[in-house]
Write an enzyme that holds these catalytic residues in place. Structure first.
Site, PDB file in Angstrom:
ATOM      1  N   GLU A   1      -3.347   7.605  -4.128  1.00 37.13           N
ATOM      2  CA  GLU A   1      -3.387   6.357  -3.370  1.00 37.13           C
ATOM      3  C   GLU A   1      -3.195   5.187  -4.319  1.00 37.13           C
ATOM      4  O   GLU A   1      -3.918   5.072  -5.318  1.00 37.13           O
ATOM      5  CB  GLU A   1      -4.722   6.223  -2.628  1.00 37.13           C
ATOM      6  CG  GLU A   1      -4.804   4.991  -1.753  1.00 37.13           C
ATOM      7  CD  GLU A   1      -6.132   4.908  -1.012  1.00 37.13           C
ATOM      8  OE1 GLU A   1      -6.117   4.725   0.212  1.00 37.13           O
ATOM      9  OE2 GLU A   1      -7.180   5.032  -1.675  1.00 37.13           O
TER      10      GLU A   1
ATOM     11  N   TYR B   1       0.869  -1.183   0.000  1.00 36.73           N
ATOM     12  CA  TYR B   1       0.000   0.000   0.000  1.00 36.73           C
ATOM     13  C   TYR B   1       0.904   1.231   0.000  1.00 36.73           C
ATOM     14  O   TYR B   1       1.894   1.289   0.734  1.00 36.73           O
ATOM     15  CB  TYR B   1      -0.901   0.027   1.234  1.00 36.73           C
ATOM     16  CG  TYR B   1      -1.699   1.312   1.350  1.00 36.73           C
ATOM     17  CD1 TYR B   1      -2.945   1.438   0.736  1.00 36.73           C
ATOM     18  CD2 TYR B   1      -1.195   2.414   2.045  1.00 36.73           C
ATOM     19  CE1 TYR B   1      -3.666   2.622   0.815  1.00 36.73           C
ATOM     20  CE2 TYR B   1      -1.912   3.594   2.129  1.00 36.73           C
ATOM     21  CZ  TYR B   1      -3.140   3.692   1.509  1.00 36.73           C
ATOM     22  OH  TYR B   1      -3.843   4.865   1.581  1.00 36.73           O
TER      23      TYR B   1
END
Length: 398
Positions: free
Chosen positions: A206, A118
């Site tokens: 993101e 992530y």
């Protein structure tokens, strides 16, 4: 402004950020040709077919499929394009999928084990700095990772005057457990992504997952990118990417009339001038036992026409059971707003919802006289407390 995955990736490619190969498809019958083109580029015979909507959790709703043959690519494209995709981040109605991204497969044989990470860059308003947040546990809800294993969430605060520094890039690669060629590629990746974030006036990039391939490449597989609306005048190319189909129709219409409008889920519509007064009005609605159905600031230069359009937009919400108009006449004159309310009644037709009007400030007395002499079913209030009591009263009648 939110961007689609394919739009965010197109911007990242301009900064030489390594992005998985993909082709945008708007017609299901074009999906196989797109997959064949990707096979020529990469030599990989596995593809992902990904719905393009402004919402996360697409895979959970059936909006992301892995195809292992051209026949499956065709089948999945026909299934996804045109579907009403419901995810944890959409309403119960979901969103209509108008296009898909056909993307190269990322799992293939190689000398090392592939990994998912992530990675995000965002504005930390608490420190007035940009922040890199990352985790070796990618490909899942980062909220769950933060709750269950907070030690797996790492951050780097970036001084906006100097940007991301080499030692920070190395620390990121180390915390992700990388070594060798993958370590070097991650160190190169971070400053490129940060440059894309800064130069496009983004408030969020993101990436989940950020992928280390079996041959140690670093690839952006999925991305969410949000650009500051206030900076769009510097980026006409990005502004042209706006997809109004992904926005609330009421908010789009409000923007066309220069109204600051955000739809909420309550039962009391509100029309106010000034953001601060609008927030206070929403509090009053809550305290009176109702729920605000919207945030609507008509602005300091509101005229009768704009007030009428504001009414039209509020009335399109079937959840609205009452409307509160709360105007403090400073720049905007109260009598102008009152005329707008009367015109709205005349032009829209009979309005069956109770309307509570509180007008204070410039020409407030004239405004009250206009309302009282109009013959309309409007409740007048002078104090906020009176407006709150009237809200309680009309909602009880409903």
């Amino acid at each position: 402004m939110n961007l689609h995955e394919y739009q965010g990736k197109s911007l990242l490619r301009k900064y030489n950020v390594p992005v998985a190969e993909s082709v945008l498809v708007e017609k299901p019958e074009d999906a196989v040709a797109a997959a064949q083109e990707l096979e020529k580029r990469t030599g990989i015979k596995i593809w992902a077919v990904k719905a393009q909507i402004h919402a996360g959790g697409r895979g959970k709703g059936g909006g992301v499929k892995i195809a292992r043959s051209l026949e499956e690519v065709d089948t999945f494209a026909h299934q996804i394009i045109g579907m009403q995709l419901v995810t944890p981040q959409t309403s119960a109605e979901g969103k209509l999928v108008r296009k898909v991204l056909v993307e190269q497969g990322i799992y293939y044989p190689g000398p090392s084990e592939p990994k998912e990470f992530y990675f995000s860059i965002l504005l930390n308003r608490g420190t007035s700095r940009n922040m890199i947040m990352y985790s070796p546990r990618g490909g899942m809800n980062i909220e769950e990772v933060a709750e269950e294993t907070p030690d797996q969430i790492f951050t780097e605060e970036i001084d906006p005057k100097v940007g991301v520094l080499p030692f920070q890039c190395r620390r990121i690669a180390f915390n992700l457990g990388l070594s060798g060629e993958a370590f070097k590629n991650m160190v190169k990746f971070v400053p490129k992504l940060y440059q894309a974030y800064i130069e496009n006036d983004a408030t969020l990039i993101e990436i989940n997952p950020l992928f280390k391939t079996s041959d140690d490449k670093i690839l952006v597989v999925d991305t969410k990118m949000v650009v500051d609306n206030n900076a769009l005048f510097r980026h006409p190319d990005i502004e042209a990417m706006r997809d109004v189909h992904e926005e609330d129709p009421m908010e789009v219409e409000a923007g066309q009339h220069n109204l600051n409008f955000v739809k909420l889920n309550g039962n009391v519509g509100c029309m106010v001038n000034g953001a601060g007064l609008a927030m206070a009005t929403m509090d009053i609605i809550k305290l009176s036992g109702g729920d605000p159905a919207n945030f609507l600031d008509v602005g300091g230069s509101a005229n009768a026409k704009r007030v009428e359009e504001a009414f039209r937009i509020i009335l399109k919400d079937p959840n609205v059971k009452a409307i509160l108009v709360n105007i403090f006449g400073g720049i905007v004159r109260c009598d102008r707003v009152a005329n707008g309310i009367v015109d709205a009644y005349k032009n829209i037709g009979e309005i069956n919802l109770p309307i509570i009007v509180r007008l204070q400030g410039t020409n407030a007395e004239e405004a009250k006289e206009i309302i009282d002499n109009s013959g309309l079913k409007v409740h007048s209030a002078i104090l906020l407390k009176e407006a709150a009591d009237l809200i309680t009263e009309v909602l009880a009648e409903k």
